[in-house]
Write a protein that holds these residues in place. Structure first.
Motif, PDB file in Angstrom:
ATOM      1  N   ASP A   1      -1.918  -0.834  -9.867  1.00  0.00           N
ATOM      2  CA  ASP A   1      -2.923  -0.810  -8.805  1.00  0.00           C
ATOM      3  C   ASP A   1      -2.576   0.242  -7.753  1.00  0.00           C
ATOM      4  OD1 ASP A   1      -5.203  -1.556  -7.502  1.00  0.00           O
ATOM      5  OD2 ASP A   1      -4.405  -3.419  -6.681  1.00  0.00           O
TER       6      ASP A   1
ATOM      7  N   ARG B   1      -1.789  -8.820  -0.507  1.00  0.00           N
ATOM      8  CA  ARG B   1      -3.003  -8.021  -0.350  1.00  0.00           C
ATOM      9  C   ARG B   1      -2.623  -6.540  -0.441  1.00  0.00           C
ATOM     10  NH1 ARG B   1      -6.769 -11.422   2.333  1.00  0.00           N
ATOM     11  NH2 ARG B   1      -8.347  -9.891   1.688  1.00  0.00           N
ATOM     12  N   VAL B   2      -3.424  -5.763  -1.154  1.00  0.00           N
ATOM     13  CA  VAL B   2      -3.163  -4.337  -1.338  1.00  0.00           C
ATOM     14  C   VAL B   2      -4.175  -3.532  -0.536  1.00  0.00           C
ATOM     15  CG1 VAL B   2      -2.942  -2.454  -2.998  1.00  0.00           C
ATOM     16  CG2 VAL B   2      -2.206  -4.758  -3.631  1.00  0.00           C
ATOM     17  N   LEU B   3      -3.673  -2.569   0.256  1.00  0.00           N
ATOM     18  CA  LEU B   3      -4.522  -1.677   1.031  1.00  0.00           C
ATOM     19  C   LEU B   3      -4.783  -0.409   0.228  1.00  0.00           C
ATOM     20  CD1 LEU B   3      -3.448  -3.682   3.159  1.00  0.00           C
ATOM     21  CD2 LEU B   3      -3.297  -1.777   4.779  1.00  0.00           C
ATOM     22  N   HIS B   4      -6.051  -0.004   0.182  1.00  0.00           N
ATOM     23  CA  HIS B   4      -6.478   1.165  -0.594  1.00  0.00           C
ATOM     24  C   HIS B   4      -7.349   2.066   0.252  1.00  0.00           C
ATOM     25  CE1 HIS B   4      -5.172  -0.195  -4.545  1.00  0.00           C
ATOM     26  NE2 HIS B   4      -5.772  -1.343  -4.381  1.00  0.00           N
TER      27      HIS B   4
ATOM     28  N   GLY C   1       0.847  -1.191   0.000  1.00  0.00           N
ATOM     29  CA  GLY C   1       0.000   0.000   0.000  1.00  0.00           C
ATOM     30  C   GLY C   1       0.875   1.230   0.000  1.00  0.00           C
TER      31      GLY C   1
ATOM     32  N   THR D   1      -9.385  -0.154   2.829  1.00  0.00           N
ATOM     33  CA  THR D   1      -9.933  -1.495   2.667  1.00  0.00           C
ATOM     34  C   THR D   1      -8.819  -2.397   2.162  1.00  0.00           C
ATOM     35  OG1 THR D   1     -10.651  -1.007   0.410  1.00  0.00           O
ATOM     36  CG2 THR D   1     -12.263  -0.660   2.177  1.00  0.00           C
ATOM     37  N   VAL D   2      -8.985  -3.686   2.349  1.00  0.00           N
ATOM     38  CA  VAL D   2      -7.982  -4.664   1.918  1.00  0.00           C
ATOM     39  C   VAL D   2      -8.490  -5.354   0.667  1.00  0.00           C
ATOM     40  CG1 VAL D   2      -6.618  -6.679   2.558  1.00  0.00           C
ATOM     41  CG2 VAL D   2      -7.245  -5.000   4.304  1.00  0.00           C
ATOM     42  N   GLY D   3      -7.696  -5.283  -0.395  1.00  0.00           N
ATOM     43  CA  GLY D   3      -8.086  -5.883  -1.661  1.00  0.00           C
ATOM     44  C   GLY D   3      -8.038  -7.396  -1.629  1.00  0.00           C
ATOM     45  N   PRO D   4      -8.549  -8.048  -2.687  1.00  0.00           N
ATOM     46  CA  PRO D   4      -8.550  -9.515  -2.748  1.00  0.00           C
ATOM     47  C   PRO D   4      -7.141 -10.079  -2.824  1.00  0.00           C
ATOM     48  CG  PRO D   4      -9.193  -8.576  -4.857  1.00  0.00           C
ATOM     49  CD  PRO D   4      -9.140  -7.438  -3.889  1.00  0.00           C
TER      50      PRO D   4
ATOM     51  N   ALA E   1      -4.234   4.065  -6.743  1.00  0.00           N
ATOM     52  CA  ALA E   1      -4.748   4.354  -5.402  1.00  0.00           C
ATOM     53  C   ALA E   1      -4.341   5.744  -4.926  1.00  0.00           C
ATOM     54  CB  ALA E   1      -4.228   3.311  -4.414  1.00  0.00           C
TER      55      ALA E   1
END
Length: 238
Positions: free
Chosen positions: A233, A195-198, A41, A203-206, A237
């Motif tokens: 991605d 997992r990517v935080l946005h 992130g 929120t935490v991505g898939p 963000a």
């Protein structure tokens, strides 16, 4: 020999606030048992706050399982040598028998991170990268079923970074680990999933699941394509 019970880590409908700032709200997240989950992130999104929440270090949280936590700062005690710093947790718990039993493991870890010849060196005599390696050895020496690591390889040169990623993959095998990094390729090399935080609150991505066994080849075209996807991605963000 005691059987190591390895749990998953779950966050259910959580609210994370820090310094009056809402970092996450109604957050759901799970780190599977026995796997390494890497968190990506942009700076300030809340990766460290999530890690501290998992560790039970934020107000109103509890530690879910026996764990070892590696912060961004090495936090070596300046009056102790490298070996004593690595064994610090055992000393603080007052368990001298456990400290003696852990010493061979500590020495072996220090040899693997390139500090086998600096066992008595004080932190002020070490470079930033050497201090980071000592902190990594201390975290792994705790031999916990859950390991939380915040940018563990950030201060290392490129070659040492790759070598210690390889070491971490080997020593974290079978444990539940959550690793925060700013480096998409690092996450893809060492994580079972990424997992990517946005957003804000985040929120935490898939889960993104890279193919093949770890540590993965950084020159693999599939990995490089996933790296490009993650960078797009992350840039999206902003």
């Amino acid at each position: 020999m005691a059987v190591l019970v390895v749990p998953s880590l779950s966050v259910r409908d959580a609210r994370i606030a820090f310094g009056g700032y809402l970092v996450a709200d109604r957050l759901f997240f799970e780190a599977p048992a026995g796997q390494t989950t890497c968190l990506l992130g942009r700076s300030g999104v809340g990766k460290t706050s999530l890690l501290r929440h998992l560790a039970g270090l934020l107000p109103g949280t509890t530690r879910a399982a026996p764990l070892a936590y590696m912060a961004q700062q090495d936090r070596l005690l300046p009056w102790l040598g490298v070996l004593d710093n690595v064994l610090l947790g055992y000393r603080l718990r007052g368990d001298e028998a456990a400290r003696r039993a852990a010493e061979p493991r500590a020495r072996a870890l220090l040899a693997e991170v390139g500090l086998g010849g600096r066992l008595n060196a004080l932190p002020r005599t070490l470079s930033g990268g050497m201090r980071q390696r000592a902190a990594l050895a201390r975290t792994l020496c705790e031999d916990r079923p859950v390991i939380l690591m915040d940018e563990p390889f950030a201060q290392l040169d490129a070659v040492t970074r790759l070598d210690l990623q390889d070491l971490a993959v080997r020593l974290l095998a079978g444990r539940t680990a959550v690793l925060v990094t700013h480096d998409p390729l690092e996450a893809l090399r060492v994580g079972h999933e990424v997992r990517v935080l946005h957003g804000s609150p985040f929120t935490v991505g898939p889960a993104i699941v890279p193919p093949g066994p770890m540590p993965r080849d950084p020159a693999d075209p599939v990995l490089l394509a996933l790296q490009a996807r993650l960078i797009r991605d992350l840039r999206g963000a902003a």
